[in-house]
Design a protein around this motif. Structure first.
Motif, PDB file in Angstrom:
ATOM      1  N   ALA A   1       0.832  -1.209   0.000  1.00 31.50           N
ATOM      2  CA  ALA A   1       0.000   0.000   0.000  1.00 31.50           C
ATOM      3  C   ALA A   1       0.863   1.254   0.000  1.00 31.50           C
ATOM      4  O   ALA A   1       1.731   1.427   0.854  1.00 31.50           O
ATOM      5  N   GLY A   2       0.626   2.110  -0.980  1.00 34.75           N
ATOM      6  CA  GLY A   2       1.360   3.370  -1.059  1.00 34.75           C
ATOM      7  C   GLY A   2       2.718   3.275  -1.718  1.00 34.75           C
ATOM      8  O   GLY A   2       3.415   4.281  -1.850  1.00 34.75           O
ATOM      9  N   THR A   3       3.119   2.084  -2.159  1.00 34.42           N
ATOM     10  CA  THR A   3       4.420   1.922  -2.806  1.00 34.42           C
ATOM     11  C   THR A   3       4.450   2.666  -4.128  1.00 34.42           C
ATOM     12  O   THR A   3       3.481   2.676  -4.876  1.00 34.42           O
ATOM     13  N   ASP A   4       5.585   3.277  -4.434  1.00 40.06           N
ATOM     14  CA  ASP A   4       5.770   3.938  -5.724  1.00 40.06           C
ATOM     15  C   ASP A   4       6.010   2.861  -6.782  1.00 40.06           C
ATOM     16  O   ASP A   4       6.997   2.137  -6.708  1.00 40.06           O
ATOM     17  N   PRO A   5       5.093   2.717  -7.747  1.00 42.49           N
ATOM     18  CA  PRO A   5       5.260   1.663  -8.762  1.00 42.49           C
ATOM     19  C   PRO A   5       6.598   1.712  -9.483  1.00 42.49           C
ATOM     20  O   PRO A   5       7.136   0.680  -9.874  1.00 42.49           O
ATOM     21  N   SER A   6       7.165   2.917  -9.645  1.00 37.46           N
ATOM     22  CA  SER A   6       8.442   3.033 -10.354  1.00 37.46           C
ATOM     23  C   SER A   6       9.600   2.442  -9.554  1.00 37.46           C
ATOM     24  O   SER A   6      10.642   2.113 -10.110  1.00 37.46           O
ATOM     25  N   LYS A   7       9.411   2.298  -8.245  1.00 34.59           N
ATOM     26  CA  LYS A   7      10.460   1.721  -7.400  1.00 34.59           C
ATOM     27  C   LYS A   7      10.134   0.289  -6.984  1.00 34.59           C
ATOM     28  O   LYS A   7      10.871  -0.319  -6.221  1.00 34.59           O
ATOM     29  N   PHE A   8       9.033  -0.232  -7.509  1.00 36.01           N
ATOM     30  CA  PHE A   8       8.537  -1.533  -7.057  1.00 36.01           C
ATOM     31  C   PHE A   8       9.553  -2.652  -7.262  1.00 36.01           C
ATOM     32  O   PHE A   8       9.817  -3.449  -6.371  1.00 36.01           O
ATOM     33  N   ILE A   9      10.140  -2.727  -8.473  1.00 32.05           N
ATOM     34  CA  ILE A   9      11.069  -3.815  -8.789  1.00 32.05           C
ATOM     35  C   ILE A   9      12.232  -3.822  -7.817  1.00 32.05           C
ATOM     36  O   ILE A   9      12.635  -4.873  -7.303  1.00 32.05           O
ATOM     37  N   LYS A  10      12.778  -2.658  -7.532  1.00 36.49           N
ATOM     38  CA  LYS A  10      13.938  -2.560  -6.653  1.00 36.49           C
ATOM     39  C   LYS A  10      13.610  -2.928  -5.219  1.00 36.49           C
ATOM     40  O   LYS A  10      14.389  -3.600  -4.540  1.00 36.49           O
ATOM     41  N   GLU A  11      12.430  -2.503  -4.746  1.00 43.28           N
ATOM     42  CA  GLU A  11      12.095  -2.656  -3.337  1.00 43.28           C
ATOM     43  C   GLU A  11      11.346  -3.945  -3.024  1.00 43.28           C
ATOM     44  O   GLU A  11      11.184  -4.287  -1.859  1.00 43.28           O
ATOM     45  N   SER A  12      10.865  -4.647  -4.042  1.00 40.67           N
ATOM     46  CA  SER A  12      10.005  -5.811  -3.793  1.00 40.67           C
ATOM     47  C   SER A  12      10.555  -7.093  -4.416  1.00 40.67           C
ATOM     48  O   SER A  12       9.792  -7.972  -4.802  1.00 40.67           O
ATOM     49  N   THR A  13      11.867  -7.202  -4.493  1.00 43.56           N
ATOM     50  CA  THR A  13      12.479  -8.375  -5.110  1.00 43.56           C
ATOM     51  C   THR A  13      12.059  -9.663  -4.418  1.00 43.56           C
ATOM     52  O   THR A  13      11.736 -10.652  -5.072  1.00 43.56           O
ATOM     53  N   ALA A  14      12.052  -9.657  -3.094  1.00 42.64           N
ATOM     54  CA  ALA A  14      11.708 -10.872  -2.343  1.00 42.64           C
ATOM     55  C   ALA A  14      10.293 -11.338  -2.674  1.00 42.64           C
ATOM     56  O   ALA A  14      10.052 -12.536  -2.835  1.00 42.64           O
ATOM     57  N   LEU A  15       9.355 -10.397  -2.792  1.00 44.41           N
ATOM     58  CA  LEU A  15       7.978 -10.763  -3.121  1.00 44.41           C
ATOM     59  C   LEU A  15       7.884 -11.269  -4.553  1.00 44.41           C
ATOM     60  O   LEU A  15       7.193 -12.259  -4.826  1.00 44.41           O
ATOM     61  N   LEU A  16       8.562 -10.605  -5.475  1.00 44.19           N
ATOM     62  CA  LEU A  16       8.506 -11.002  -6.882  1.00 44.19           C
ATOM     63  C   LEU A  16       8.984 -12.433  -7.089  1.00 44.19           C
ATOM     64  O   LEU A  16       8.487 -13.135  -7.965  1.00 44.19           O
ATOM     65  N   MET A  17       9.960 -12.851  -6.303  1.00 44.10           N
ATOM     66  CA  MET A  17      10.498 -14.203  -6.454  1.00 44.10           C
ATOM     67  C   MET A  17       9.507 -15.266  -6.017  1.00 44.10           C
ATOM     68  O   MET A  17       9.691 -16.447  -6.292  1.00 44.10           O
ATOM     69  N   LYS A  18       8.418 -14.846  -5.342  1.00 43.50           N
ATOM     70  CA  LYS A  18       7.448 -15.804  -4.818  1.00 43.50           C
ATOM     71  C   LYS A  18       6.189 -15.920  -5.666  1.00 43.50           C
ATOM     72  O   LYS A  18       5.344 -16.752  -5.372  1.00 43.50           O
ATOM     73  N   LEU A  19       6.047 -15.073  -6.686  1.00 45.11           N
ATOM     74  CA  LEU A  19       4.765 -15.076  -7.396  1.00 45.11           C
ATOM     75  C   LEU A  19       4.907 -14.856  -8.891  1.00 45.11           C
ATOM     76  O   LEU A  19       5.926 -14.401  -9.385  1.00 45.11           O
ATOM     77  N   ARG A  20       3.831 -15.196  -9.582  1.00 45.49           N
ATOM     78  CA  ARG A  20       3.615 -14.838 -10.985  1.00 45.49           C
ATOM     79  C   ARG A  20       2.200 -14.296 -11.093  1.00 45.49           C
ATOM     80  O   ARG A  20       1.292 -14.772 -10.411  1.00 45.49           O
TER      81      ARG A  20
END
Length: 272
Positions: A190-209
């Protein structure tokens, strides 16, 4: 006629060949090659993480779903706005092939419910339902029919979207296939800047598609967090024994259990 002897000058801008010229050249080439390998590796890693969003297979399956139908003449389809997200929890979200074991299936429904303000004007309030779909529910038809758990193992998670759409009478807006229950982690966006999402959410990205874009995933998390997990209407999709009718009018059970679509849809507000 007099001829002047041409004088020879050494150019200072051109290196003078020496005994180590070739060695230095090889070293430079090796350094460039290593640097290129590192850059390509990082780009490939970044692309690999980003492709977990807007997954082509999931997007294709989302587009193949059928619209909701009236399952009982006592009810009609709600005209309110819904966002319906299917969450499939599997052993490894990086492996979308056959043999993948599904451990949980849930649908998050964000309902923009019309409400009347104190001044008489009409506004909307977001309410959320979280419906759990039983893994032993039948999906598919004919020779392809199986329980949700067996169907996923036989066909892969993406292939479950369309038959689950038919079995539950819910047309999913988006799909998330994750290695663990990631709903709370999505809500934490919530409230995350989409432009920074990849950098800040690597751990989450590795868990989902998911078929969602960065902005759509962040928006989902923001809206769900606004409701609060403690306020979710939690529902277990009811099952009923499937029966067939013979030519003489007698009925017999098939051995499968099917989702009671009317009971499920009325409990989450899509049928009213």
């Amino acid at each position: 006629m007099l001829f002047r002897k041409r004088e020879r000058f050494e150019r200072t801008d051109v290196p003078t060949p020496g005994p180590y010229t070739n060695v230095i050249g090889v070293v430079v080439l090796v350094v460039v090659a290593v640097a290129l390998f590192v850059v390509v590796g990082r780009v490939a890693d970044r692309v690999g993480k980003e492709t977990r969003l807007e997954d082509a297979d999931l997007s294709k399956q989302v587009g193949k779903q059928s619209s909701m139908v009236v399952t009982d003449e006592q009810y009609s389809i709600s005209q309110d706005a819904f966002t319906k997200v299917l969450f499939l929890t599997v052993g490894d979200a990086s492996d979308m092939k056959k043999g993948t074991q599904v451990t949980q299936a849930q649908v998050l429904l964000l309902h923009e419910k019309p409400v009347q303000a104190e001044d008489g004007s009409e506004t909307t309030q977001t309410v959320a339902s979280l419906a759990t779909l039983p893994l032993d529910a039948k999906i598919g038809s004919g020779d392809d029919a199986a329980t949700l758990a067996d169907y996923c193992a036989s066909h892969g998670p993406a292939a479950c979207v369309v038959p689950l759409n038919a079995a539950s009478n819910i047309k999913f807006t988006h799909v998330v296939v994750a290695s663990e229950d990631v709903l709370e982690q999505v809500m934490a966006l919530a409230g995350t800047d989409p432009s920074k999402f990849i950098k800040e959410s690597t751990a989450l990205l590795m868990k989902l598609r998911t078929d969602m874009t960065t902005a759509e995933l962040v928006d989902l998390g923001t809206r769900a967090a606004g409701v609060g997990a403690e306020n979710f209407n939690r529902v277990d999709a009811p099952l009923a024994a499937e029966t067939t009718q013979a030519d003489d009018g007698s009925t017999a059970e098939t051995g499968f259990q099917v989702i009671d679509r009317t009971a499920l849809c009325t409990s989450v507000g899509t049928l009213v």
